[in-house]
Design a protein around this motif. Structure first.
Motif, PDB file in Angstrom:
ATOM      1  N   PHE A   2       1.068  -1.226   0.273  1.00 27.23           N
ATOM      2  CA  PHE A   2      -0.291  -0.071  -0.045  1.00 27.23           C
ATOM      3  C   PHE A   2       0.835   1.289   0.175  1.00 27.23           C
ATOM      4  O   PHE A   2       1.994   1.351   0.590  1.00 27.23           O
ATOM      5  CB  PHE A   2      -0.739   0.065   1.335  1.00 27.23           C
ATOM      6  CG  PHE A   2      -1.880  -1.253   1.280  1.00 27.23           C
ATOM      7  CD1 PHE A   2      -3.432  -1.051   0.593  1.00 27.23           C
ATOM      8  CD2 PHE A   2      -1.478  -2.340   1.790  1.00 27.23           C
ATOM      9  CE1 PHE A   2      -3.892  -1.928   0.916  1.00 27.23           C
ATOM     10  CE2 PHE A   2      -2.696  -3.329   1.848  1.00 27.23           C
ATOM     11  CZ  PHE A   2      -3.790  -3.042   1.342  1.00 27.23           C
ATOM     12  N   ILE A   3       0.402   2.304  -0.371  1.00 25.50           N
ATOM     13  CA  ILE A   3       0.918   3.628  -0.418  1.00 25.50           C
ATOM     14  C   ILE A   3       0.246   4.577   0.658  1.00 25.50           C
ATOM     15  O   ILE A   3      -0.877   4.885   0.050  1.00 25.50           O
ATOM     16  CB  ILE A   3       1.118   4.396  -2.003  1.00 25.50           C
ATOM     17  CG1 ILE A   3       1.806   3.409  -3.083  1.00 25.50           C
ATOM     18  CG2 ILE A   3       2.156   5.464  -1.767  1.00 25.50           C
ATOM     19  CD1 ILE A   3       3.522   2.805  -2.326  1.00 25.50           C
ATOM     20  N   ASP A   4       0.763   4.749   1.692  1.00 22.94           N
ATOM     21  CA  ASP A   4       0.093   5.824   2.479  1.00 22.94           C
ATOM     22  C   ASP A   4       0.351   7.189   2.014  1.00 22.94           C
ATOM     23  O   ASP A   4       1.462   7.777   1.873  1.00 22.94           O
ATOM     24  CB  ASP A   4       0.905   5.739   3.944  1.00 22.94           C
ATOM     25  CG  ASP A   4       0.535   6.576   5.012  1.00 22.94           C
ATOM     26  OD1 ASP A   4      -0.515   7.439   4.580  1.00 22.94           O
ATOM     27  OD2 ASP A   4       0.979   6.900   6.223  1.00 22.94           O
ATOM     28  N   CYS A   5      -0.629   7.866   1.611  1.00 18.78           N
ATOM     29  CA  CYS A   5      -1.003   9.179   1.201  1.00 18.78           C
ATOM     30  C   CYS A   5      -1.280   9.927   2.388  1.00 18.78           C
ATOM     31  O   CYS A   5      -2.392   9.949   2.792  1.00 18.78           O
ATOM     32  CB  CYS A   5      -1.633   9.186   0.035  1.00 18.78           C
ATOM     33  SG  CYS A   5      -1.237   8.439  -1.261  1.00 18.78           S
ATOM     34  N   ALA A   6      -0.319  10.780   2.945  1.00 15.81           N
ATOM     35  CA  ALA A   6      -0.611  11.845   3.960  1.00 15.81           C
ATOM     36  C   ALA A   6      -1.017  13.172   3.683  1.00 15.81           C
ATOM     37  O   ALA A   6      -0.183  13.979   3.030  1.00 15.81           O
ATOM     38  CB  ALA A   6       0.572  11.846   4.993  1.00 15.81           C
ATOM     39  N   ILE A   7      -2.275  13.613   3.649  1.00 15.88           N
ATOM     40  CA  ILE A   7      -2.640  14.822   3.328  1.00 15.88           C
ATOM     41  C   ILE A   7      -2.913  15.784   4.767  1.00 15.88           C
ATOM     42  O   ILE A   7      -3.502  15.316   5.517  1.00 15.88           O
ATOM     43  CB  ILE A   7      -4.133  14.833   2.862  1.00 15.88           C
ATOM     44  CG1 ILE A   7      -3.964  13.996   1.490  1.00 15.88           C
ATOM     45  CG2 ILE A   7      -4.752  16.155   2.477  1.00 15.88           C
ATOM     46  CD1 ILE A   7      -4.395  12.688   1.516  1.00 15.88           C
ATOM     47  N   TYR A   8      -1.814  16.961   4.626  1.00 23.24           N
ATOM     48  CA  TYR A   8      -1.983  17.791   6.083  1.00 23.24           C
ATOM     49  C   TYR A   8      -2.326  19.000   5.757  1.00 23.24           C
ATOM     50  O   TYR A   8      -1.676  19.791   5.020  1.00 23.24           O
ATOM     51  CB  TYR A   8      -0.555  17.645   6.411  1.00 23.24           C
ATOM     52  CG  TYR A   8      -0.096  15.969   7.045  1.00 23.24           C
ATOM     53  CD1 TYR A   8      -1.105  15.392   7.900  1.00 23.24           C
ATOM     54  CD2 TYR A   8       0.924  15.763   6.521  1.00 23.24           C
ATOM     55  CE1 TYR A   8      -0.526  13.984   8.275  1.00 23.24           C
ATOM     56  CE2 TYR A   8       1.406  14.120   6.887  1.00 23.24           C
ATOM     57  CZ  TYR A   8       0.546  13.774   7.935  1.00 23.24           C
ATOM     58  OH  TYR A   8       0.979  12.505   8.082  1.00 23.24           O
ATOM     59  N   GLY A   9      -3.483  19.601   6.204  1.00 23.17           N
ATOM     60  CA  GLY A   9      -3.848  20.977   6.084  1.00 23.17           C
ATOM     61  C   GLY A   9      -4.624  21.480   5.008  1.00 23.17           C
ATOM     62  O   GLY A   9      -4.657  22.604   4.711  1.00 23.17           O
TER      63      GLY A   9
END
Length: 442
Positions: free
Chosen positions: A361-368
């Motif tokens: 899996f590719i963890d895609c981290a969206i911040y803000g």
């Protein structure tokens, strides 16, 4: 108090609780890493006090095994192990994330492309149940309970002691930044590096659809120079300009902590060096930022919706589709990506989820991401797209699932079977309702 005395005191607290008081919260020394949700109701019941459970109990240098209580932060753990030439197999990127939280939630980082989550390094848990029973579980002894603790978010019992593996380490990390202007070539390069497994750390920072950076880290014995991103300098910005960088390994693990990734951008003046020099110790760092977000929660309640802060895990076979959609519909940068190789069929997730056969899996981290559009809730939009592409998401952010969708990803039969055994009076709450605060009002 020694560990056994702490457990006796905790058991007494649990047995003094009455089922009619409803689900309880936990009081810990460390700051909560649940994403602030202004709409959530505050619990009025006195929380269960877990503050004393914050000691490293032993580190066996020869066997490379540690035993610790759940309130130990990864920052403290790394401070204790690095002088011995050892590190945890997974070190979440924010200093105050705790060992217990890393298991009860799902903590991964740049070693996860070949070593999985922190839970995958664990050998044994001590668990206190909702009836005050003290159990010990491992993959060999009570594997159902052991597996169920991962991603249970505190609803099945309290992990009170963890035994886990450590790795040999070197004192520095050499970081090579490989830059691309095309997602096609970027993704092809990342897949090659993941398959080769010839570096210690892999993550990526996508600054824009045509400015993609692969961050490849290798442990080394010596460094010709070292950088410091704990105060005045900004790590994520450096990845856009530097070809190579060197960090002490303990600073590498928490390279994102000063900005809380890049949430400092929401107050642009915090990226000014003069301001950082004068006020950085007060405002910078994930712990400070989370504390300030709690203090300012009355103001945040005036927002239409909170900004989007979420990690979504996309199967590698669908990552290109997700990225094309993300660039068009979300268009928020930087985007942090972390490859995560599942090490087993995790019991928290449903048979239907595992039947799809995804391992990487590719963890895609969206911040803000601002979320005040009058017609679009970007948090909900991201969740819907994630499940459309057979992925999963962290539950510490806002959740929008209906019951059917939620239990298509998580295993209701396994969760309920363990729940009936470890928490028959529902002292620790229902997993779905705990992760969906609005449901409590209905």
């Amino acid at each position: 108090m020694n560990h056994d005395q702490k457990i006796c005191a905790l058991v007494e607290q649990i047995k003094a609780r009455k089922p009619e008081q409803g689900p309880i919260e936990f009081a810990k020394k460390s700051v909560s890493h649940m994403v602030p949700n202004p709409a959530a109701e505050k619990e009025r019941i006195k929380p269960l006090d877990l503050k004393s459970l914050d000691e490293i109990l032993s580190i066996d240098r020869e066997r490379r095994i540690a035993v610790a209580e759940p309130g130990v932060t990864f920052h403290r753990l790394v401070e204790a192990t690095v002088p011995l030439g050892l590190i945890p197999t997974t070190v979440p990127e924010l200093k105050e994330i705790t060992l217990g939280g890393a298991v009860s939630g799902c903590s991964i980082e740049s070693m996860s492309y070949k070593l999985g989550s922190f839970h995958d390094s664990c050998l044994e848990y001590e668990v206190v149940t909702g009836t005050g029973e003290v159990l010990t579980c491992s993959p060999e002894k009570d594997p159902d309970l052991f597996g169920a603790m991962f991603s249970s978010y505190g609803t099945l019992g309290i992990i009170t002691k963890l035994t886990f593996r450590l790795l040999e380490c070197k004192p520095f990390v050499r970081l090579n930044y490989e830059r691309f202007t095309s997602f096609k070539y970027y993704w092809s390069f990342l897949k090659e590096r993941i398959q080769a497994g010839d570096v210690d750390f892999i993550d990526g920072i996508i600054h824009a659809p045509d400015q993609l950076v692969a961050c490849l880290g290798t442990m080394v014995d010596e460094a010709p120079r070292i950088s410091n991103y704990e105060w005045l300098n900004i790590y994520y910005k450096s990845t856009a300009t530097k070809p190579v960088d060197y960090l002490p390994i303990s600073q590498y693990f928490f390279r994102y902590d000063t900005e809380c990734h890049w949430l400092s951008r929401t107050v642009p003046v915090l990226e000014n060096k003069a301001v950082r020099l004068l006020f950085g110790k007060i405002f910078l760092g994930s712990t400070n930022m989370l504390k300030w977000s709690k203090r300012l929660s009355p103001i945040f309640r005036l927002q239409r919706r909170p900004d989007v802060v979420v990690d979504v895990f996309i199967p590698e076979s669908h990552f290109e589709r997700f990225f094309d959609w993300y660039a068009q519909e979300i268009d928020h940068w930087p985007l942090w990506i972390v490859p995560f190789m599942a090490q087993r069929e995790y019991r928290a997730f449903s048979d239907a989820f595992h039947a799809r056969g995804h391992r990487l899996f590719i963890d895609c981290a969206i911040y803000g991401k601002p979320n005040n559009h009058p017609e679009i809730d970007y948090s909900q939009l991201l969740e819907q797209k994630t499940y459309e592409l057979e992925g999963m998401k962290t539950l510490i952010s806002r959740n929008h699932h209906d019951l059917q969708t939620f239990w298509s990803v998580y295993s209701q039969p396994r969760w309920e079977a363990i729940k009936a055994r470890t928490d028959p009076n529902n002292l620790f709450g229902d997993l779905y309702q705990r992760m969906h605060p609005a449901e409590r009002k209905r």
